[in-house]
Structure formats: structure tokens, C-alpha cells
Scaffold this active site. Structure first.
Site, PDB file in Angstrom:
ATOM      1  N   HIS A  11       0.846  -1.191   0.000  1.00 35.38           N
ATOM      2  CA  HIS A  11       0.000   0.000   0.000  1.00 35.38           C
ATOM      3  C   HIS A  11       0.883   1.243   0.000  1.00 35.38           C
ATOM      4  CE1 HIS A  11       0.880   0.354   4.330  1.00 35.38           C
ATOM      5  NE2 HIS A  11       0.644  -0.945   4.390  1.00 35.38           N
ATOM      6  N   ASP A 148       6.477  -2.975  11.324  1.00 33.16           N
ATOM      7  CA  ASP A 148       5.304  -2.722  10.501  1.00 33.16           C
ATOM      8  C   ASP A 148       4.438  -3.971  10.473  1.00 33.16           C
ATOM      9  OD1 ASP A 148       6.708  -4.456   8.843  1.00 33.16           O
ATOM     10  OD2 ASP A 148       6.877  -3.049   7.159  1.00 33.16           O
TER      11      ASP A 148
END
Length: 556
Positions: A11, A148
Site C-alpha cells: 500500500h 510494521d
């Protein structure tokens, strides 16, 4: 070396251009396509590239694709494993990997003239790490922590920079992922996964961490630089919330508990890294590094004397990190970031032409900073469009909505303007030389990536920017770096006695930040904003919608 960095697979697709170690341009595709985050992080969209952002970066530098020495693609499919072998429920992940392997050919199509042989696969977390270690100022030797959702096969990397070399120290394999755990909770609470995690952080301030003992059974450090983070039974902790349903105290409490266990785990990882490196500087990157509450606790309780966070800490930042990593590997000395204003800009003449084409009545005051300060002092809301757009998710005084901090109702007013949930705070922008008397926390704080305690004597003076827990996520303004902003703030202080202005992003809910003049005019025209300050021009709402007056001129 002329190196283009590309982030595309998951993304926040983005592109960045580094020439001889200097960052020339960086931009996210969402600012061009007007699709929030560029795309959803699905295997079926993994082929989509930041074509417009990449083309703009090259145009900015006057380069053609064939002029590039290398292209850094921030994912290495050779390091990946099948999703089920990593304990992930992602049956179409193999499609994502197929697209990653074909990235050189996709890039050749997107950038005609590019030699696909120049494309280099850069490990995802090394790109994140480089975006922190090489971009941070005064950090020739520093520790790096990346966290992440996921990369090729891990969710975390500890590393160390010494000069031009970046050395990995420890990684945490999937399925254990602090980022994925937080994403799961985001979805459970009725928000958009891989997009609205910051809403969970904001909601946490309204709760108490009473579920922390239960969460520690599933999320905890393992003492060796890694952690366990998987299998949280969210439905047993609180009922799921529908997207249009009101939140309950239970939802706030589970958010507070998740925030607390995240912070505990991060502190253990930080202490482990310091125990190996004994560095004074820590740099952070990865989507988890956008959690400014956790960052502040790391700065406050951790062993490092300075913590620097990449302003584009999410996946968009890997475009820059990948380019910096290849640049350093080729022998170029990486130059630190001087600011996040790395995107598009327009000259005064170009902005005037936009306004003339749109037949927008405007004025060109002697000093737009003074005009804006006066509007704010009169409790107007101002759309501020100045200079190059920001790289990363924070509005830092280039594409901002500004308001008076002394009126408590301006929080609700701005959330209404933007169409946001009322539990979400807005941020203060403050002159750097005045910050310490008002806010207690890491200073300077130019990128709005830490929270600060608001001094009790100031809480009633700037109530619009004080969160329910007495904190604020501040941006400090250095006059040498941002003279126009500083001039506006000083004039506002002269008029009101307050060296603080409310700053939130110039957009409405679900849409990317405004980037070009058309975006600015559309946002201004559709929102109850009183003044648009676009370059040296001021567009007043009353004049824009007044008919038959003739009292204002069209830019020329």
C-alpha cells in the site's frame, strides 16, 4: 548516481529520486490519483505502480527513464516464503509474489525507455531502515528499529548504521507482527484496516488499559530482541463495532490496552538494541513508527538520548529508503532530509493562472502571512496552500487547515469541516523558540511524530489542541526553515498573545491531502472554510460566493 526508488507491492505506492546521495523529490501516488493510500493492500492490486509519482520525480530533475543508473524496488521476492508456511491466512499471496517478480517489466511499461536490468530488488525492511538511518540528521552512527505489518518474511528489523554501512542485527519472523495485531484491532473496532490505525491510537486516550493482563498472554517480548504477537481473541475482549455504530467504553478500553502492550513491547526492543550498540541516536521507521504516543514513551523512558522518526515512516518511505540504500552502496554519501516538503509546487505566476482560469475572485495582499494571521485571530478557518507538498501522512504547514487554538469549539468545528469522528484531536503548530514553555516532550518536533504534555497553565489558553489526556501532538516551526509560517505565527501571537495555531491536514475524511491547486479549490469550494491562502493570493469565501458585487479581482 541517479536512483529512482519505488514502493508498490502492499500500500501507499510512492516514488523518490536520489541523485548523488541527495533527495531531490519524493511523492505518494495518492496525491496524483486522489485515491486514499493509492490502493488497498490486496494481492490483486500488487501490480499497480506509482506511475504518476515516478514520472513527476523524473520531470522535476529533468531526467528521462533511460538516464537512471538504478531503480530500487522495495521488496525482494527471493526472500519471501509461501503465506501458509509463515502462518498467514492469505491464500492469494502467491499472486502478489508473481507481480513482484515481474516488477522490472511492469516498470519498463510504466516508464518507457527504462532498462529493466537497472531494477534492483531491495529487502523491504532494509529499505525502511535506510529511510530512517540515512535520512536522519547527525546520525552517521545510529541504531535503527523497523516495525510494521509485514515484509517478505518478517515484521521487524533491528539494525545499525556506521557511516555508509547498514548492518542488520535481528529480525522477527512472521506470523508474529505488532503491526498486524494493531491492524486486526482496527478492523475489529469498525475502522478501515491498513488505513485507520491512528484512530485506534486516538480512541485509546478515552479508555483505561484494564485488559492489559489478558493481552500480555498474546503480545510480549521474548527477551532476545524479538517478540510474540499473534492470536489475540479480540471478540472475547469486547464486541466488534460496526463502521456506523457508536463506540463504547469497552472499545476505548481495549484500544487503551492494546496501546499499552504495544508500548511495553517496543520499550523492550529498544533496550535490547541499545544493549548491543550503545549508540546515542535511535531512528525509527515502519508503519508502527507513526504511533506518536509510543514514540514519546520510547524517547522518555528508553536509553537513547535522541530519537528520530522518518516522517514518511509507512511503506511510502521505502521508496526513499530503497534509493538511499543503493546510493550508499554505490559510494555516494547520503545527505539527511532537511524537511518533508519534497513534493510538487507552483510558482506565483502559475497559481495566478489557475485562479484566473477558474474565474476565482481573489486579492494579493502585501503579506499573505499577515492576512492569514488576522483571519485566524478573528476565528476564521484558513486553508493554507504554500510551497512544496509534504511527503508522508502529516500536514506540516504546506497543505494545512489552520484555526484559532483558544476556542474549545474549534475542535468540533474542524472535525465537522473534515467529516471526522469527534474523538479525534487536532494538532498545534508552535514557534520553535516558544515550544518549551508550553509543551513538555522531545524538542524540536518538526514532523508531528511525538506527543507532548501541555503545561497546566496553558491548557485553558489553547483548549482546541489539548487532547482528553492533556497531551498534544505538536509541530515546531523553525523560522530559518519555514520563514512564511513563522511570520504568520508571530503576527498571530502579536494579535492574540498565543504563539500557537491549530494545524490539521487540508483534506476531508477519506480523501488524500490536497496536492495541486485544483484540489485546493475543490476542497475550499465544498467545505465551510473562510479563507484560502494559496501562494500570495487570498480567496475569501464571501467573495467567492458573492454575485454581482465586482468588488474583488480575478488573479492575473
Amino acid at each position: 548516481m541517479r536512483i529512482l526508488g519505488i514502493n508498490a507491492l502492499f500500500h501507499d505506492p510512492a516514488a523518490a529520486l536520489v541523485i548523488d546521495g541527495r533527495t531531490v523529490a519524493a511523492a505518494e501516488e495518492e496525491r496524483f490519483s486522489r485515491r486514499k493510500h493509492g490502493k488497498r493492500p490486496l494481492p490483486f492490486s500488487a501490480w499497480e505502480l506509482p506511475e504518476q509519482a515516478a514520472a513527476w520525480c523524473l520531470k522535476r530533475a529533468g531526467l528521462r527513464p533511460q538516464d537512471l543508473d538504478a531503480v530500487a524496488y522495495s521488496f525482494d521476492p527471493a526472500l519471501a516464503r509461501p503465506a501458509d508456511a509463515m502462518g498467514l491466512d492469505d491464500p492469494w499471496d502467491h499472486l502478489r509474489l508473481t507481480y513482484a517478480r515481474e516488477a522490472p517489466n511492469f516498470l519498463r511499461t510504466a516508464l518507457p525507455g527504462l532498462d529493466p536490468e537497472t531494477v534492483r530488488f531491495v529487502p523491504h525492511h532494509m529499505a525502511h531502515a535506510a529511510s530512517g538511518a540515512y535520512a536522519a540528521p547527525d546520525a552517521d552512527t545510529c541504531s535503527v528499529l523497523v516495525l510494521d505489518g509485514r515484509g517478505e518474511r518478517a515484521s521487524h528489523l533491528a539494525a545499525r548504521r556506521v557511516g555508509g554501512r547498514l548492518e542488520p542485527l535481528r529480525a522477527q519472523d512472521l506470523p508474529h507482527s505488532l503491526g498486524l495485531v494493531y491492524e486486526e484491532l482496527t478492523e475489529h473496532l469498525g475502522f478501515l484496516r491498513s488505513s485507520d490505525e491512528f484512530k485506534v491510537m486516538a480512541l485509546a486516550s478515552h479508555g483505561t488499559p484494564r485488559m492489559l493482563p489478558e493481552l500480555r498472554r498474546y503480545v510480549y517480548p521474548t527477551g532476545d530482541g524479538g517478540f510474540h504477537a499473534a492470536g489475540v481473541p479480540w471478540a472475547e475482549l469486547c464486541a466488534p463495532r460496526g463502521p456506523d455504530e457508536p463506540w463504547t467504553q469497552g472499545h476505548a478500553d481495549v484500544a487503551a490496552s492494546a496501546q499499552a502492550v504495544l508500548e511495553e513491547t517496543l520499550l523492550d526492543l529498544v533496550r535490547w538494541v541499545h544493549g548491543r550498540t550503545h549508540d546515542s541516536v535511535l531512528t525509527l521507521a515502519g508503519g508502527v513508527a507513526l504511533n506518536c504516543v509510543a514514540n514519546s514513551r520510547i524517547a522518555r523512558e528508553g536509553p537513547f538520548s535522541r530519537v528520530w522518526v522518518q516522517p514518511a515512516a509507512g511503506d511510502a518511505g521505502t521508496a526513499l529508503g530503497g534509493a538511499l540504500l543503493l546510493s550508499a552502496g554505490a559510494g555516494d554519501a547520503p545527505e539527511p532530509m532537511n524537511g518533508a516538503d519534497l513534493g510538487r509546487d507552483w510558482s506565483d505566476a502559475e497559481l495566478g493562472a489557475w485562479l484566473k482560469t477558474a474565474a476565482v475572485p481573489c486579492e494579493k495582499p502585501e503579506d499573505i502571512a499577515v492576512t492569514v494571521a488576522r483571519a485566524l485571530a478573528g476565528n476564521g478557518i484558513v486553508a493554507w496552500f504554500q510551497g512544496r507538498s509534504e511527503y508522508g501522512p502529516r500536514a506540516l504547514g504546506h497543505r494545512s487547515l489552520l484555526a484559532h487554538p483558544g476556542h474549545a469549539g474549534n475542535l468540533e468545528r474542524l472535525n465537522d469541516v473534515k467529516g471526522r469522528e469527534q474523538f479525534r484531536p487536532v494538532a498545534p503548530m508552535v514557534l520553535a523558540d516558544r515550544a518549551a514553555e508550553i509543551f513538555n516532550g522531545p524538542l524540536p518536533s518538526p514532523y508531528m511524530l511525538f506527543v507532548h504534555d501541555v503545561a497546566p497553565a496553558w491548557r485553558d489558553r489553547v483548549p482546541a489542541v489539548v487532547h482528553v489526556d492533556g497531551t498534544a501532538r505538536i509541530q515546531t516551526v523553525d523560522p530559518a526553515r519555514e520563514p512564511l509560517l513563522a511570520r504568520m505565527l508571530r503576527e498571530f501571537e502579536r494579535l492574540t498573545g498565543l504563539p500557537v495555531v491549530v494545524n490539521t491536514s487540508l483534506n476531508t475524511a477519506g480523501r488524500p491531502m490536497v496536492d495541486d491547486p485544483r484540489d485546493a479549490l475543490e476542497c475550499f469550494g465544498s467545505s465551510p472554510v473562510d479563507l484560502l491562502a494559496i501562494g500570495p493570493y487570498a480567496v475569501r469565501r464571501g467573495a467567492l460566493f458573492r454575485t454581482g458585487d465586482g468588488g474583488e479581482e480575478v488573479a492575473r
